[in-house]
Design a protein around this motif. Structure first.
Motif, PDB file in Angstrom:
ATOM      1  N   PHE A 152     -19.647 -50.634 -32.994  1.00  0.00           N
ATOM      2  CA  PHE A 152     -20.562 -51.591 -32.352  1.00  0.00           C
ATOM      3  C   PHE A 152     -21.943 -50.963 -32.494  1.00  0.00           C
ATOM      4  O   PHE A 152     -22.268 -50.030 -31.757  1.00  0.00           O
ATOM      5  N   PHE A 196     -22.319 -47.124 -32.176  1.00  0.00           N
ATOM      6  CA  PHE A 196     -21.225 -46.593 -31.373  1.00  0.00           C
ATOM      7  C   PHE A 196     -19.885 -46.850 -32.048  1.00  0.00           C
ATOM      8  O   PHE A 196     -19.571 -47.983 -32.432  1.00  0.00           O
ATOM      9  N   PRO A 206      -7.627 -44.102 -20.961  1.00  0.00           N
ATOM     10  CA  PRO A 206      -8.672 -44.356 -19.976  1.00  0.00           C
ATOM     11  C   PRO A 206      -9.540 -45.550 -20.344  1.00  0.00           C
ATOM     12  O   PRO A 206      -9.546 -45.978 -21.497  1.00  0.00           O
ATOM     13  N   SER A 207     -10.256 -46.049 -19.358  1.00  0.00           N
ATOM     14  CA  SER A 207     -11.152 -47.178 -19.575  1.00  0.00           C
ATOM     15  C   SER A 207     -12.212 -46.812 -20.612  1.00  0.00           C
ATOM     16  O   SER A 207     -12.761 -45.722 -20.583  1.00  0.00           O
ATOM     17  N   GLY A 208     -12.440 -47.717 -21.552  1.00  0.00           N
ATOM     18  CA  GLY A 208     -13.434 -47.458 -22.587  1.00  0.00           C
ATOM     19  C   GLY A 208     -12.893 -46.704 -23.781  1.00  0.00           C
ATOM     20  O   GLY A 208     -13.646 -46.331 -24.683  1.00  0.00           O
ATOM     21  N   THR A 242     -10.434 -53.159 -27.849  1.00  0.00           N
ATOM     22  CA  THR A 242     -11.011 -53.312 -29.187  1.00  0.00           C
ATOM     23  C   THR A 242      -9.907 -53.311 -30.245  1.00  0.00           C
ATOM     24  O   THR A 242      -9.913 -54.137 -31.163  1.00  0.00           O
TER      25      THR A 242
HETATM   26  N1  LIG Z   1     -18.902 -56.161 -27.959  1.00  0.00           N
HETATM   27  C1  LIG Z   1     -19.198 -54.865 -27.744  1.00  0.00           C
HETATM   28  N2  LIG Z   1     -20.429 -54.381 -27.997  1.00  0.00           N
HETATM   29  C2  LIG Z   1     -20.725 -53.094 -27.786  1.00  0.00           C
HETATM   30  N3  LIG Z   1     -19.873 -52.181 -27.325  1.00  0.00           N
HETATM   31  C3  LIG Z   1     -18.618 -52.594 -27.042  1.00  0.00           C
HETATM   32  C4  LIG Z   1     -18.233 -53.957 -27.229  1.00  0.00           C
HETATM   33  N4  LIG Z   1     -16.935 -54.080 -26.864  1.00  0.00           N
HETATM   34  C5  LIG Z   1     -16.546 -52.848 -26.461  1.00  0.00           C
HETATM   35  N5  LIG Z   1     -17.552 -51.964 -26.572  1.00  0.00           N
HETATM   36  C6  LIG Z   1     -17.475 -50.526 -26.249  1.00  0.00           C
HETATM   37  O1  LIG Z   1     -16.380 -49.985 -26.944  1.00  0.00           O
HETATM   38  C7  LIG Z   1     -15.693 -49.070 -26.132  1.00  0.00           C
HETATM   39  C8  LIG Z   1     -14.248 -49.434 -26.031  1.00  0.00           C
HETATM   40  O2  LIG Z   1     -14.144 -50.623 -25.295  1.00  0.00           O
HETATM   41  P1  LIG Z   1     -12.750 -51.300 -24.978  1.00  0.00           P
HETATM   42  O3  LIG Z   1     -12.000 -51.463 -26.233  1.00  0.00           O
HETATM   43  O4  LIG Z   1     -13.037 -52.523 -24.198  1.00  0.00           O
HETATM   44  O5  LIG Z   1     -12.060 -50.209 -24.080  1.00  0.00           O
HETATM   45  P2  LIG Z   1     -10.770 -50.320 -23.171  1.00  0.00           P
HETATM   46  O6  LIG Z   1     -10.151 -51.636 -23.380  1.00  0.00           O
HETATM   47  O7  LIG Z   1      -9.915 -49.188 -23.599  1.00  0.00           O
HETATM   48  O8  LIG Z   1     -11.246 -50.113 -21.759  1.00  0.00           O
HETATM   49  C9  LIG Z   1     -16.409 -49.052 -24.783  1.00  0.00           C
HETATM   50  O9  LIG Z   1     -17.256 -47.943 -24.744  1.00  0.00           O
HETATM   51  C10 LIG Z   1     -17.200 -50.322 -24.784  1.00  0.00           C
HETATM   52  O10 LIG Z   1     -18.375 -50.176 -24.054  1.00  0.00           O
END
Ligand SMILES: Nc1ncnc2c1ncn2[C@@H]1O[C@H](COP(=O)(O)OP(=O)(O)O)[C@@H](O)[C@H]1O
Ligand SMILES: [Mg+2]
Lengths: 250, 231
Positions: free
Chosen positions: A19, A22, A43-45, A50
């Motif tokens: 993203f 990142f 863990p969260s994040g 994704t």
């Molecule tokens: N659309 C997006 N744009 C930017 N960053 C994103 C987006 N979706 C997820 N992220 C980032 O990607 C990382 C993984 O997110 P995610 O897959 O939702 O984690 P989880 O489901 O394990 O909690 C996080 O740091 C989140 O902030």
């Protein structure tokens, strides 16, 4: 297509997802065979959402390959549609269509995507509602149902498309504690019937009893993969151990 | 000051003779303006710059200038152009009624398209994702999920805009049309009794506003059956 490939429903090969700058997924590899039940935790994040959102192309992966039942996911809309017909998804926030009744929620995709007749769709919808034990709510609006009931409707809606695999993204995280088991029970039934499932959840009891394989993610990487017995009782990685301590201590 | 009651009772029926014209202006420009709004909206959300940019410019210009000036440009300005006089639109633009309809529609289209866009942006992203995950195409998602929900979200603002448009129809009287306001102005010119006549006119407009609001209230209630939980 060889026999071997036919048995693999989901194949994620060396997938990265960015993203902006990142990196949310780092060289992720995952193979899911027909009938296999995979639980993803972390863990969260850590990139769990994704990962499964890439599997049905709600997000486009940045590099690597994702194959669903032999179809590779590319930018081609036809491929994406073909894949989505085979992949069901259940969201944390249910996402029932609020302007349609329960049964209309179930009948919409068969009508538009498979173009089957209304009677056929209604029959199928009632059958799936019965499968999640909620047929008496068919004519209600989603807002009239409890969270647990809404999530079961969402599962029935995904089942109506007869998917090869269903993705669950923390299906019980938005529920009040007393409603969690009614949803888990439905998922356990599906698992028993042989449904291929990839399930992001922190319900470790569910993982232990249902999963064939538990995947632990942290910071965009798959840290550890294994059958529940070894995963829970003798995790190899320190990160896994730490995570399990945290999650099992409350 | 003493009100001339007889004059009021006399002028109200006369002004109501213009009600038909007021309603024609309202409903015709509402229908055309709403259709235009949908086209502008689709252009804006198309994701294609060549479509979105002209729509944005159009909306900016029509919302950023007085509607009275727009009416004047269409009524007094366009006929000066040979191009316009020779076009197939001339029979419409030659008449003050046609000019009023065109001006009101063009103006309403700009406002309503912004209202609809607000509705579209208000639709929960998760619902669109759920529809994608079920295999619905982009077009199907728009027709079956986004549009119906966006319409419900837009309704309160849309109803305000219908009231505004109803009030704007009074501007048609500035280009010789005898709508209710046009008739009122004629009566005032003859009787020199602006208070009685214009106050009575206000009352008529208030009743119209009330009727529009009530109708939309009823529609909103019907359309939000799904959020009441007793069904
Ligand atoms: N659309 C997006 N744009 C930017 N960053 C994103 C987006 N979706 C997820 N992220 C980032 O990607 C990382 C993984 O997110 P995610 O897959 O939702 O984690 P989880 O489901 O394990 O909690 C996080 O740091 C989140 O902030
Ligand atoms: Mg998540």
């Amino acid at each position: 297509m060889s026999d071997n490939q036919q048995d693999v429903i989901v194949q994620v090969e060396n997938v990265d997802k960015f993203f902006g700058d990142f990196q949310a997924l780092k060289a992720v590899n995952l193979t899911v065979a027909r009938g296999e039940r995979v639980v993803v935790c972390g863990p969260s994040g850590s990139g769990k959402s994704t990962l499964i959102r890439c599997i049905n192309r709600l997000e486009a992966h940045s590099s690597g390959r994702i194959l669903i039942n032999g179809h590779e996911l590319t930018d081609d809309v036809k491929d994406i549609d073909a894949v989505r017909r085979e992949v069901g998804m259940v969201f944390q926030s249910f996402n029932l269509f609020p302007h349609l009744t329960v049964i209309e929620n179930l009948m919409l995709a068969p009508k538009l995507v498979r173009k089957t007749s209304k009677t056929e769709n209604r029959e199928l919808a009632m059958e799936m509602l019965a499968r999640v034990k909620i047929q008496d709510q068919a004519e209600k609006w989603p807002s009239a149902l409890s969270g647990g009931q809404q999530q079961r409707v969402a599962i029935a809606r995904a089942l109506c498309m007869n998917p090869e695999v269903i993705l669950f993204d923390e299906p019980t995280s938005a529920l009040d504690p007393e409603m969690i088991s009614e949803v888990l029970d439905v998922m356990i039934d599906l698992a028993k019937e042989g449904m291929t499932m990839i399930c992001v959840t922190h319900e470790m009891g569910f993982a232990r009893s249902v999963a064939d394989k538990v995947v632990f993610m942290d910071q965009g990487e798959i840290v550890e993969t294994g059958p529940p017995a070894t995963f829970f009782d003798s995790p190899k990685s320190d990160r896994t151990r730490l995570f399990l301590q945290q999650i099992l201590s409350h | 000051m003493i009100f001339d009651l007889e004059l009021i009772l006399d002028s109200i029926p006369q002004m109501l003779m213009g009600l038909g014209l007021t309603l024609q202006l309202l409903f015709l420009s509402l229908a055309l303006g709403t259709a235009l709004a949908i086209i502008l909206l689709l252009m804006r959300i198309s994701g294609r710059w060549v479509l979105a940019a002209p729509a944005m410019a159009y909306i900016y210009i029509f919302r950023g200038t007085p509607i009275l000036v727009q009416i004047f440009i269409i009524y007094y300005g366009l006929p000066q152009l040979e191009l316009v006089r020779e076009s197939i639109l001339w029979p419409i633009l030659r008449e003050p009624f046609g000019c009023a309809i065109v001006a009101l529609s063009l103006n309403t289209g700009a406002y309503v398209s912004e209202i609809f866009r607000g509705g579209v942006l208000g639709v929960d992203r998760g619902l669109k994702e759920a529809a994608s995950a079920l295999g619905l195409s982009a077009r199907q998602r728009f027709i079956y999920i986004t549009a119906p929900i966006a319409i419900r979200l837009s309704l309160p603002a849309y109803s305000n805009d219908v009231v505004s448009l109803m009030k704007s129809t009074a501007l048609a009287s500035t280009i010789t049309l005898l709508d209710m306001t046009g008739i009122a102005r004629t009566i005032v010119a003859e009787t020199y009794a602006p208070y009685e006549v214009f106050l009575s006119l206000m009352v008529i407009y208030l009743v119209l506003t009330w009727m529009i609001q009530r109708s939309f209230g009823w529609i909103e209630k019907r359309m939000s059956r799904h959020v009441r939980s007793e069904i």
